[in-house]
Design a protein around this motif. Structure first.
Motif, short mmCIF file in Angstrom:
data_model
loop_
_atom_site.label_atom_id
_atom_site.label_comp_id
_atom_site.label_asym_id
_atom_site.label_seq_id
_atom_site.Cartn_x
_atom_site.Cartn_y
_atom_site.Cartn_z
N MET A 12 0.49 -0.98 -0.13
CA MET A 12 -0.27 0.41 0.01
C MET A 12 0.90 1.39 0.00
N GLU A 49 1.73 3.35 -3.47
CA GLU A 49 0.44 3.30 -3.73
C GLU A 49 0.65 5.51 -3.18
N TRP A 50 1.97 5.98 -2.50
CA TRP A 50 1.11 6.50 -1.95
C TRP A 50 1.05 8.30 -2.97
N LEU A 80 -2.72 7.29 -2.92
CA LEU A 80 -3.74 8.70 -1.49
C LEU A 80 -3.18 9.87 -1.03
N ILE A 110 -5.06 12.00 5.25
CA ILE A 110 -4.91 11.04 4.00
C ILE A 110 -3.66 11.54 3.77
N THR A 142 -0.79 10.41 5.97
CA THR A 142 -0.52 8.94 5.67
C THR A 142 -0.21 8.63 4.44
N ALA A 143 0.25 9.53 3.26
CA ALA A 143 0.77 9.45 2.35
C ALA A 143 1.73 9.95 2.17
#
Length: 184
Positions: A15, A18-19, A22, A171, A174-175
């Protein structure tokens, strides 16, 4: 180490790669929140339609849950209530903005109460505390909305906009944290 072995060894690394996607979702979410905060009255009809769709989708999930679980009667009733509310909102989005707050409040009270009772009754499941908290927050929010429906419509728009901005920022953060995982 192969990429698949590395992905298996470090949870979340797949995951993390895929930043950028995001990050894009986070930025779009923040922009949507700012738009709602800047023009709350213009976005109320849009919010009304989105909530109507959400009611129908959540109602379907509650009906599926009712057929799969032991509390079919109560959960099924909430599902039907959500779906009927969603159809009413979608049929008259401009006219229902004023009553949307009351409908939303009642749904939150009933749904939150059911979540609390179901979590208390289901002693064997994990996450009971979070389910109880979620139910209490929904029920309390519903009581507030039903108690003051007139100012709640604009407040709902502000809360939705603020929630979108905060959620978007989370978000984005988090990215960035995923980016550091990939870059290391």
């Amino acid at each position: 180490m192969q990429t698949t072995e590395l992905d298996d060894a470090v949870p979340g690394l797949g995951m993390a790669r895929e930043w950028p996607a995001l990050m894009f979702v986070g930025v779009i979410t923040v922009i949507m929140g700012v738009i709602v905060l800047a023009w709350p009255s213009q976005t109320l009809a849009v919010i009304s339609v989105l909530i109507g769709i959400q009611f129908i989708v959540f109602g379907l999930f509650r009906l599926i849950e009712a057929f799969a679980g032991e509390t079919a009667g109560v959960v099924g009733f909430v599902g039907v209530l959500l779906m009927i509310s969603g159809v009413i909102v979608l049929r008259n989005p401009y006219e229902t903005v004023a009553i949307l707050a009351t409908i939303l409040g009642v749904v939150w009270i009933v749904s939150g109460s059911i979540d609390v009772v179901a979590a208390i009754a289901d002693r064997g499941s994990g996450g009971r505390g979070l389910r109880i908290l979620r139910g209490l927050v929904a029920a309390i929010a519903g009581i507030v909305v039903v108690s003051w429906p007139a100012p709640t419509v604009t407040v709902i728009a502000w809360i939705a906009g603020l929630q979108l901005v905060i959620f978007g920022l989370i978000i984005i953060a988090t990215a960035f944290s995923f980016r550091t995982l990939v870059d290391d």
